[in-house]
Design an enzyme around this catalytic site. Structure first.
Site, PDB file in Angstrom:
ATOM      1  N   HIS A 157      -3.191  58.712  14.469  1.00 28.61           N
ATOM      2  CA  HIS A 157      -1.796  58.318  14.645  1.00 28.61           C
ATOM      3  C   HIS A 157      -1.625  56.840  14.294  1.00 28.61           C
ATOM      4  O   HIS A 157      -2.583  56.056  14.340  1.00 28.61           O
ATOM      5  CB  HIS A 157      -1.354  58.588  16.077  1.00 28.61           C
ATOM      6  CG  HIS A 157      -1.228  60.053  16.374  1.00 28.61           C
ATOM      7  ND1 HIS A 157      -0.752  60.524  17.572  1.00 28.61           N
ATOM      8  CD2 HIS A 157      -1.507  61.151  15.629  1.00 28.61           C
ATOM      9  CE1 HIS A 157      -0.736  61.844  17.552  1.00 28.61           C
ATOM     10  NE2 HIS A 157      -1.203  62.251  16.385  1.00 28.61           N
ATOM     11  N   GLU A 195      -0.206  54.461  15.927  1.00 31.84           N
ATOM     12  CA  GLU A 195      -0.531  53.591  17.050  1.00 31.84           C
ATOM     13  C   GLU A 195      -2.051  53.397  17.157  1.00 31.84           C
ATOM     14  O   GLU A 195      -2.538  52.286  17.403  1.00 31.84           O
ATOM     15  CB  GLU A 195      -0.026  54.190  18.376  1.00 31.84           C
ATOM     16  CG  GLU A 195       1.450  54.502  18.398  1.00 31.84           C
ATOM     17  CD  GLU A 195       1.771  55.942  18.006  1.00 31.84           C
ATOM     18  OE1 GLU A 195       2.653  56.535  18.648  1.00 31.84           O
ATOM     19  OE2 GLU A 195       1.151  56.488  17.057  1.00 31.84           O
ATOM     20  N   CYS A 214       2.501  59.774  21.666  1.00 30.85           N
ATOM     21  CA  CYS A 214       2.040  60.988  22.336  1.00 30.85           C
ATOM     22  C   CYS A 214       1.156  60.580  23.512  1.00 30.85           C
ATOM     23  O   CYS A 214       0.851  59.398  23.690  1.00 30.85           O
ATOM     24  CB  CYS A 214       1.256  61.867  21.352  1.00 30.85           C
ATOM     25  SG  CYS A 214      -0.371  61.191  20.929  1.00 30.85           S
ATOM     26  N   CYS A 249      -2.111  58.669  22.484  1.00 28.88           N
ATOM     27  CA  CYS A 249      -1.829  57.277  22.148  1.00 28.88           C
ATOM     28  C   CYS A 249      -1.428  56.481  23.388  1.00 28.88           C
ATOM     29  O   CYS A 249      -1.795  55.316  23.528  1.00 28.88           O
ATOM     30  CB  CYS A 249      -0.752  57.192  21.076  1.00 28.88           C
ATOM     31  SG  CYS A 249      -1.321  57.792  19.468  1.00 28.88           S
TER      32      CYS A 249
END
Length: 164
Positions: A93, A95, A121, A124
């Site tokens: 991801h 992040e 999410c 993360c």
């Protein structure tokens, strides 16, 4: 003459119309998201402290591995709904990539702000909490109640900023 003054005033307003800092950094992460190699959703993220960019990331496969753009999406092939079975994805991801890039370059993420095109999410969110990030500014939501609950419990503010 009045027409010239009106034009001059319009130009003056354009020159002096600057985005606030949150809008500025959200615009940057939106641009970063264009580097995404995910077939489902393009996400960009950036870590900022004292109005300085510390690191950035977008979602996609790890370095030196083939991207989903090249080989397809396993989650699509298996009809996995959004937000489920993250372990089946080749990609990291945005992040995660921003946090990893900071680590690779020896940059502390403590007390930084995460700007992201989407709400993190739960995976993360846990990384964000342990990375010492204290504030998140997002453009769009993402339906992950556990992530929102954990961020709230950790005292990390999440602010959604409407796109201008």
């Amino acid at each position: 003459m009045a027409e010239k003054d009106a034009t001059s005033q319009m130009l003056s307003k354009k020159v002096h119309s600057r985005p606030d800092w949150d809008t500025y950094f959200l615009d940057i992460v939106e641009l970063i998201s264009r580097r995404s190699t995910c077939l489902r959703r393009a996400v960009g993220a950036g870590l900022v402290r004292d109005r300085r960019i510390l690191s950035t990331g977008y979602n996609g496969a790890p370095s030196k591995l083939q991207h989903c753009l090249e080989i397809g999406c396993l989650r699509d092939l298996l009809c996995v709904p959004s937000g489920e079975r993250h372990e089946l994805c080749r990609g990291l991801h945005a992040e995660q990539n921003a946090i990893i890039q900071a680590a690779v370059h020896g940059v502390s993420t403590k007390d930084s702000t995460l700007y992201c095109t989407n709400h993190p999410c739960v995976i993360c969110a846990k990384m964000i909490i342990n990375a010492g990030i204290t504030r998140i500014v997002i453009q769009d939501g993402y339906s992950d109640k556990l992530a929102a609950d954990m961020l709230s419990e950790a005292g990390i503010s999440v602010e959604q900023k409407e796109k201008l």
